[in-house]
Write an enzyme that holds these catalytic residues in place. Structure first.
Site, PDB file in Angstrom:
ATOM      1  N   ARG A 119       0.820  -1.237   0.000  1.00 18.11           N
ATOM      2  CA  ARG A 119       0.000   0.000   0.000  1.00 18.11           C
ATOM      3  C   ARG A 119       0.843   1.271   0.000  1.00 18.11           C
ATOM      4  NH1 ARG A 119      -3.098  -3.062   3.719  1.00 18.11           N
ATOM      5  NH2 ARG A 119      -4.819  -4.066   2.610  1.00 18.11           N
ATOM      6  N   LYS A 141       2.622  11.675 -10.514  1.00 14.88           N
ATOM      7  CA  LYS A 141       1.729  10.857 -11.348  1.00 14.88           C
ATOM      8  C   LYS A 141       2.493   9.607 -11.757  1.00 14.88           C
ATOM      9  CE  LYS A 141      -1.492  14.064 -13.488  1.00 14.88           C
ATOM     10  NZ  LYS A 141      -1.938  14.643 -14.764  1.00 14.88           N
ATOM     11  N   GLU A 183       7.968  19.489 -24.007  1.00 16.66           N
ATOM     12  CA  GLU A 183       7.370  19.710 -22.676  1.00 16.66           C
ATOM     13  C   GLU A 183       7.889  21.020 -22.058  1.00 16.66           C
ATOM     14  OE1 GLU A 183       4.904  17.892 -21.554  1.00 16.66           O
ATOM     15  OE2 GLU A 183       5.195  15.759 -22.003  1.00 16.66           O
ATOM     16  N   LYS A 225       6.418  23.670 -12.668  1.00 24.20           N
ATOM     17  CA  LYS A 225       5.628  22.472 -12.368  1.00 24.20           C
ATOM     18  C   LYS A 225       5.437  22.321 -10.856  1.00 24.20           C
ATOM     19  CE  LYS A 225       4.480  17.779 -13.233  1.00 24.20           C
ATOM     20  NZ  LYS A 225       4.547  16.602 -14.049  1.00 24.20           N
ATOM     21  N   GLU A 235      -5.117  17.409  -9.385  1.00 25.24           N
ATOM     22  CA  GLU A 235      -5.700  17.856 -10.657  1.00 25.24           C
ATOM     23  C   GLU A 235      -7.205  18.109 -10.589  1.00 25.24           C
ATOM     24  OE1 GLU A 235      -3.827  16.077 -14.151  1.00 25.24           O
ATOM     25  OE2 GLU A 235      -5.717  16.255 -15.198  1.00 25.24           O
ATOM     26  N   ARG A 239      -3.863  22.036 -12.506  1.00 27.34           N
ATOM     27  CA  ARG A 239      -2.878  21.021 -12.924  1.00 27.34           C
ATOM     28  C   ARG A 239      -3.218  20.467 -14.307  1.00 27.34           C
ATOM     29  NH1 ARG A 239       0.339  16.214  -9.664  1.00 27.34           N
ATOM     30  NH2 ARG A 239       1.457  15.539 -11.528  1.00 27.34           N
ATOM     31  N   ASN A 243      -1.605  19.272 -19.097  1.00 30.48           N
ATOM     32  CA  ASN A 243      -1.990  18.341 -20.161  1.00 30.48           C
ATOM     33  C   ASN A 243      -2.259  19.068 -21.466  1.00 30.48           C
ATOM     34  OD1 ASN A 243      -1.865  16.027 -18.581  1.00 30.48           O
ATOM     35  ND2 ASN A 243      -3.878  16.463 -17.709  1.00 30.48           N
ATOM     36  N   HIS A 246      -2.062  17.303 -24.737  1.00 27.62           N
ATOM     37  CA  HIS A 246      -1.933  15.867 -24.466  1.00 27.62           C
ATOM     38  C   HIS A 246      -3.134  15.051 -24.932  1.00 27.62           C
ATOM     39  CE1 HIS A 246       1.528  17.193 -22.271  1.00 27.62           C
ATOM     40  NE2 HIS A 246       1.772  16.009 -21.749  1.00 27.62           N
ATOM     41  N   HIS A 250      -2.114  11.939 -26.939  1.00 29.50           N
ATOM     42  CA  HIS A 250      -2.397  10.554 -26.572  1.00 29.50           C
ATOM     43  C   HIS A 250      -3.095   9.833 -27.725  1.00 29.50           C
ATOM     44  CE1 HIS A 250      -2.162  11.557 -21.990  1.00 29.50           C
ATOM     45  NE2 HIS A 250      -0.999  11.562 -22.586  1.00 29.50           N
ATOM     46  N   HIS A 263       6.687  10.188 -27.100  1.00 32.55           N
ATOM     47  CA  HIS A 263       5.656  10.911 -26.352  1.00 32.55           C
ATOM     48  C   HIS A 263       5.820  12.429 -26.514  1.00 32.55           C
ATOM     49  CE1 HIS A 263       2.873  12.079 -23.231  1.00 32.55           C
ATOM     50  NE2 HIS A 263       3.831  12.748 -22.634  1.00 32.55           N
TER      51      HIS A 263
HETATM   52  P1  NAD Z   1      11.587   7.015 -22.145  1.00 32.85           P
HETATM   53  O1  NAD Z   1      11.519   6.760 -20.714  1.00 32.85           O
HETATM   54  O2  NAD Z   1      11.125   5.948 -23.076  1.00 32.85           O
HETATM   55  O3  NAD Z   1      13.089   7.399 -22.524  1.00 32.85           O
HETATM   56  C1  NAD Z   1      13.388   7.723 -23.856  1.00 32.85           C
HETATM   57  C2  NAD Z   1      14.549   6.864 -24.394  1.00 32.85           C
HETATM   58  O4  NAD Z   1      15.781   7.388 -23.915  1.00 32.85           O
HETATM   59  C3  NAD Z   1      14.521   5.416 -23.984  1.00 32.85           C
HETATM   60  O5  NAD Z   1      14.955   4.615 -25.052  1.00 32.85           O
HETATM   61  C4  NAD Z   1      15.531   5.361 -22.839  1.00 32.85           C
HETATM   62  O6  NAD Z   1      16.108   4.086 -22.668  1.00 32.85           O
HETATM   63  C5  NAD Z   1      16.554   6.349 -23.327  1.00 32.85           C
HETATM   64  N1  NAD Z   1      17.343   6.990 -22.302  1.00 32.85           N
HETATM   65  C6  NAD Z   1      16.933   7.472 -21.108  1.00 32.85           C
HETATM   66  N2  NAD Z   1      17.906   8.151 -20.524  1.00 32.85           N
HETATM   67  C7  NAD Z   1      18.987   8.079 -21.323  1.00 32.85           C
HETATM   68  C8  NAD Z   1      20.292   8.608 -21.253  1.00 32.85           C
HETATM   69  N3  NAD Z   1      20.670   9.406 -20.271  1.00 32.85           N
HETATM   70  N4  NAD Z   1      21.160   8.308 -22.251  1.00 32.85           N
HETATM   71  C9  NAD Z   1      20.744   7.554 -23.309  1.00 32.85           C
HETATM   72  N5  NAD Z   1      19.521   7.060 -23.447  1.00 32.85           N
HETATM   73  C10 NAD Z   1      18.638   7.330 -22.461  1.00 32.85           C
HETATM   74  O7  NAD Z   1      10.775   8.334 -22.545  1.00 32.85           O
HETATM   75  P2  NAD Z   1      10.615   9.762 -21.842  1.00 32.85           P
HETATM   76  O8  NAD Z   1      10.459  10.709 -22.953  1.00 32.85           O
HETATM   77  O9  NAD Z   1      11.646  10.011 -20.818  1.00 32.85           O
HETATM   78  O10 NAD Z   1       9.234   9.629 -21.048  1.00 32.85           O
HETATM   79  C11 NAD Z   1       8.026   9.434 -21.735  1.00 32.85           C
HETATM   80  C12 NAD Z   1       7.035   8.803 -20.768  1.00 32.85           C
HETATM   81  O11 NAD Z   1       6.835   9.682 -19.683  1.00 32.85           O
HETATM   82  C13 NAD Z   1       5.691   8.532 -21.385  1.00 32.85           C
HETATM   83  O12 NAD Z   1       5.264   7.244 -21.041  1.00 32.85           O
HETATM   84  C14 NAD Z   1       4.788   9.564 -20.741  1.00 32.85           C
HETATM   85  O13 NAD Z   1       3.460   9.148 -20.626  1.00 32.85           O
HETATM   86  C15 NAD Z   1       5.436   9.737 -19.403  1.00 32.85           C
HETATM   87  N6  NAD Z   1       5.150  11.022 -18.766  1.00 32.85           N
HETATM   88  C16 NAD Z   1       4.735  11.000 -17.479  1.00 32.85           C
HETATM   89  C17 NAD Z   1       4.482  12.184 -16.824  1.00 32.85           C
HETATM   90  C18 NAD Z   1       4.102  12.169 -15.381  1.00 32.85           C
HETATM   91  O14 NAD Z   1       3.753  13.220 -14.848  1.00 32.85           O
HETATM   92  N7  NAD Z   1       4.194  11.042 -14.710  1.00 32.85           N
HETATM   93  C19 NAD Z   1       4.672  13.412 -17.476  1.00 32.85           C
HETATM   94  C20 NAD Z   1       5.113  13.397 -18.789  1.00 32.85           C
HETATM   95  C21 NAD Z   1       5.354  12.191 -19.429  1.00 32.85           C
HETATM   96  N1  GLY Z   2       2.373  15.818 -16.955  1.00 32.45           N
HETATM   97  C1  GLY Z   2       1.102  16.124 -16.394  1.00 32.45           C
HETATM   98  C2  GLY Z   2       1.113  16.251 -14.910  1.00 32.45           C
HETATM   99  O1  GLY Z   2       2.070  15.956 -14.240  1.00 32.45           O
HETATM  100  O2  GLY Z   2       0.131  16.641 -14.358  1.00 32.45           O
END
Ligand code: NAD
Ligand code: GLY
Length: 359
Positions: A119, A141, A183, A225, A235, A239, A243, A246, A250, A263
């Protein structure tokens, strides 16, 4: 090193931003990851590059690693179950800490596993992409994708700390850097005109990986942020501005099976559609839409979504988490630097906007 704070009362936490933190900031890391039992979650790419340095920063701890396959298609419940299995197999207790080492995909899954295990156990984000350092590691998130849509399963679970080593960006591919810039641009669009203007002046330096420009972009994005999350953690209101673009993004990602668009790239294209929708609703001047398109294009982000059918995009948008009483709520701009969330728009404006951009 810069230290910011996400102010959430007793759950407040620091964001540490600096170069060479993994190599030289070991005492900082050891101080932020307090548990004896540590589970490092990473992927095949990032673990090979940075897991040894993270492990070296945690002497005397029990450190177990879970190395997941790389890519958005692996952001699944099955992989969260794998993380949970390792926690159980090692008999980790409630005092354990899950550490996410990687981009947003790893961070979202590790955070969700930490939210579910017994939990809720502590977790720390060590983001290694620009996108994760400016956005996904901050705000709590967490979650995974479902076949029916993006991020449909998840939880709010705040990290205990975010440790952003900007030197890890040295190994990040250019395409991933540009995806992260989408972003960054988002923050200027939704809440900070002067940051947008700064981005117009410094976009070439950012693309060239100028260290001081990148440091400023990361710090300002995290500040903005952190302020929004502190005011509206779950949200209920502003917040949702985060998005911006987004809902369209999506749909782009889902329609293309999470393979051809990153993304951040989908967010860039989605923000242009959202800006144009703002114009179609009479909220934003056409010249502002052109200004936004110019910056996105200068950031070398792909903006052509004509390969996706407008009808498919609309159907996928209906799965958006902002849908209320069956109506898609949209984040729109009232000017560069100011956003609103509304369900009160003419359906014809949405139809025409989708038709103008999608196939
Ligand atoms: P990702 O995690 O897939 O990383 C992108 C690529 O870069 C991958 O192939 C990874 O292995 C590589 N990589 C990472 N760090 C590296 C480094 N230092 N050197 C070389 N390669 C490296 O993608 P992302 O763009 O980081 O994240 C996208 C994800 O984040 C999506 O799933 C999206 O929905 C999510 N997201 C979440 C939130 C949230 O608030 N939780 C906000 C925005 C996006
Ligand atoms: N990336 C959207 C949020 O964190 O709310």
């Amino acid at each position: 090193m810069d230290t910011l704070s996400v102010e959430l009362g007793s759950r407040s936490y620091p964001i540490l931003i600096g170069a060479h933190l993994l190599a030289r900031g070991r005492s900082e890391i050891a101080a932020r990851i307090k548990a004896r039992d540590v589970l490092v979650v990473s992927n095949t790419t990032v673990a090979a590059l940075y897991a040894p340095a993270l492990r070296a920063a945690l002497p005397g701890r029990r450190v177990v690693e879970v190395v997941l396959p790389d890519g958005e298609t692996h952001k699944t419940l099955d992989n969260v179950a794998r993380i949970l299995d390792v926690l159980v197999a090692n008999r980790y207790g409630r005092d354990a800490c899950v550490v996410a080492l990687g981009g947003g995909v790893v961070g979202d899954m590790a955070g969700f596993a930490a939210a579910c295990y017994q939990r809720g156990v502590a977790f720390v984000q060590v983001p290694t992409t620009l996108l994760a350092q400016v956005d996904s590691s901050v705000g709590g998130k967490t979650g995974v994708n479902h076949a029916a849509g993006k991020n449909l399963i998840g939880a709010f679970h705040q990290p205990a700390a975010v440790i952003a080593d900007t030197s890890t960006l040295d190994t990040l591919p250019d395409r991933e850097l540009r995806a992260g810039l989408a972003e960054v641009i988002k923050y200027g669009l939704i809440c900070d005109l002067s940051f947008f203007e700064w981005l117009e002046q410094h976009i070439d330096a950012l693309l060239a990986r100028d260290a001081s420009a990148l440091a400023h972009a990361i710090r300002r994005s995290c500040e903005l942020k952190a302020q929004i999350v502190a005011r509206d953690e779950h949200e209920h209101g502003e917040r949702a501005w985060l998005n911006f673009g987004h809902t369209f993004a999506h749909a782009i990602e889902s329609a293309t099976g999470y393979t051809s668009w990153l993304h951040g790239e989908a967010v860039g294209a989605g923000m242009l559609v959202a800006a144009d929708m703002s114009r179609a609703c009479g909220k934003l001047a056409a010249t502002e839409v052109e200004r936004i398109e110019r910056l996105l294009a200068r950031a070398k982000l792909p903006l052509d979504v004509r390969a996706i059918r407008a009808a498919d995009a609309l159907a996928l948008m209906a799965m958006d988490k902002k849908v209320q009483a069956g109506r898609i709520r949209l984040v729109l701009l009232t000017q560069i630097g100011a956003a609103c969330v509304t369900a009160d728009y003419p359906d014809e404006a949405l139809r025409a906007t989708l038709a103008a951009h999608f196939g």
